[in-house]
Motif scaffolding. Structure first.
Motif, short mmCIF file in Angstrom:
data_model
loop_
_atom_site.label_atom_id
_atom_site.label_comp_id
_atom_site.label_asym_id
_atom_site.label_seq_id
_atom_site.Cartn_x
_atom_site.Cartn_y
_atom_site.Cartn_z
N UNK A 154 82.24 85.96 -9.99
CA UNK A 154 82.46 84.92 -10.99
C UNK A 154 82.00 83.57 -10.44
N UNK A 155 80.83 83.13 -10.86
CA UNK A 155 80.30 81.85 -10.36
C UNK A 155 80.50 80.71 -11.36
N UNK A 156 80.76 81.06 -12.61
CA UNK A 156 80.78 80.05 -13.67
C UNK A 156 81.84 78.98 -13.43
N UNK A 157 81.43 77.71 -13.56
CA UNK A 157 82.37 76.58 -13.48
C UNK A 157 82.16 75.72 -14.73
N UNK A 158 83.18 75.65 -15.57
CA UNK A 158 83.01 74.89 -16.81
C UNK A 158 82.85 73.40 -16.55
N UNK A 159 83.28 72.94 -15.36
CA UNK A 159 83.16 71.51 -15.05
C UNK A 159 81.71 71.00 -15.17
N UNK A 160 80.71 71.88 -14.98
CA UNK A 160 79.31 71.46 -15.13
C UNK A 160 78.95 71.22 -16.60
N UNK A 161 79.68 71.87 -17.49
CA UNK A 161 79.28 71.88 -18.90
C UNK A 161 80.24 71.14 -19.82
N UNK A 162 81.37 70.69 -19.28
CA UNK A 162 82.41 70.08 -20.12
C UNK A 162 81.83 68.90 -20.91
N UNK A 163 82.13 68.86 -22.19
CA UNK A 163 81.69 67.75 -23.03
C UNK A 163 80.23 67.87 -23.46
N UNK A 164 79.61 69.03 -23.25
CA UNK A 164 78.21 69.18 -23.70
C UNK A 164 78.19 69.49 -25.20
N UNK A 165 76.99 69.69 -25.74
CA UNK A 165 76.87 69.89 -27.19
C UNK A 165 77.69 71.10 -27.64
N UNK A 166 77.71 72.14 -26.78
CA UNK A 166 78.40 73.37 -27.17
C UNK A 166 79.92 73.17 -27.21
N UNK A 167 80.43 72.37 -26.26
CA UNK A 167 81.87 72.04 -26.30
C UNK A 167 82.18 71.22 -27.56
N UNK A 168 81.29 70.30 -27.92
CA UNK A 168 81.56 69.48 -29.10
C UNK A 168 81.68 70.35 -30.35
N UNK A 169 80.74 71.29 -30.49
CA UNK A 169 80.76 72.17 -31.66
C UNK A 169 82.05 73.02 -31.66
#
Ligand code: SAM
Length: 271
Positions: free
Chosen positions: A1-16
């Motif tokens: 498990x390498x995924x870290x949501x901290x890299x992606x938080x607040x991106x377009x996908x989180x907004x949707x």
């Protein structure tokens, strides 16, 4: 498990995902609600941290949303949550699904947040400490989702995996079929990446075969789907969707694709 949501938080996908989540929660209010979040993450994200700064995804997402004058009203609850979390100042912290759900709970509601990664779960349980109606478990959310859903009454299951494993699509289908068998009144909101159309169409066909019930699909295509190695957009699938969800989803996905995408498009349809 390498995924870290901290890299992606607040991106377009989180907004949707988060704008849609708040629209669904608002429509399910009025009767006691059980919410199960199968892939909860850490609950709250530091946008000034090394991961978010390195990816720049929040800059291209929530930072642009907060500065936009033309965002549709359907983003207002998410923008208000981000504003509240940041004391009205620049967006340095971004709310994850546990934060948004816990804030939306009413007396009599309950929320179970599952997170498999021990350090993420530790952060989550600290964030959720003392919040009424909230439980967290360091566990596989797919394993628990159906059994933890009450067999009657209002329930919402949020499924938001990292898609690191090839069996995520099959496990989602299995979970939704089980959910439908357990509680016909339950709602499920699923987030999926859009890379190539073959994978997504295959998933929809499998879901149609396994779940004999209509579902709503909202696609946000941030660019034409010509490179299957990129995340070219995202999709939401809603089973047991509250009435009138299509117009808010169209507003959310349409603004995101047009404003934050490159020749982006959005469509909402029933299957
Ligand atoms: N739902 C969160 C939000 O909106 O703020 C973001 C979740 S993030 C996309 C996916 C999370 O699922 C990661 O924190 C990852 O560690 C966790 N995870 C991966 N596999 C899991 C599983 N089988 N059960 C529960 N959590 C899992």
């Amino acid at each position: 498990m390498n995924y870290r949501h901290a890299f992606h938080a607040g991106n377009f996908a989180d907004l949707v995902k988060h704008a849609a989540l708040l629209q669904v929660l608002a429509r399910l209010a009025g009767q006691p609600l059980s919410v199960i979040d199968t892939h909860a993450g850490r609950g709250l994200y530091d946008l000034a941290g090394a991961e978010a700064r390195k990816s720049g995804e929040a800059e291209a997402g929530v930072v642009r949303l907060m500065a936009a004058a033309d965002a549709p009203a359907e983003f207002a609850p998410l923008a208000a949550a981000a504003r509240k979390l940041n004391g009205g100042g620049p967006v340095r912290r971004y709310p994850g699904s546990p934060w948004l759900i816990a804030e939306a709970l009413r007396p009599g509601d309950s929320y179970l947040a599952c997170e498999l990664r021990p350090e993420e779960h530790q952060a989550l349980s600290e964030r959720m400490k003392g919040k009424r109606g909230v439980r967290t478990l360091c566990a596989d959310g797919y394993d628990l989702a159906v059994a933890q859903t009450p067999s009657s009454g209002r329930a919402l299951v949020l499924i938001d995996p990292p898609f690191e494993r090839s069996d995520d699509y099959a496990r989602i289908v299995e979970t939704l079929a089980g959910l439908r068998g357990r509680n016909r009144a339950a709602t499920a909101l699923v987030w999926l990446p859009l890379k190539d159309l073959e994978t997504f169409d295959g998933f929809l066909r499998d879901l149609e075969d396994a779940v004999e019930a209509p579902f709503l699909v909202a696609e946000t295509r941030m660019r034409p789907l010509t490179d299957p190695l990129k995340m070219n957009g995202c999709a939401l699938v809603l089973l047991g969707a509250p009435a009138d969800m299509a117009p808010p989803l169209q507003a959310i996905c349409g603004w995101t694709a047009r404003t934050l995408g490159e020749n982006g498009t959005a469509k909402v349809y029933a299957v």
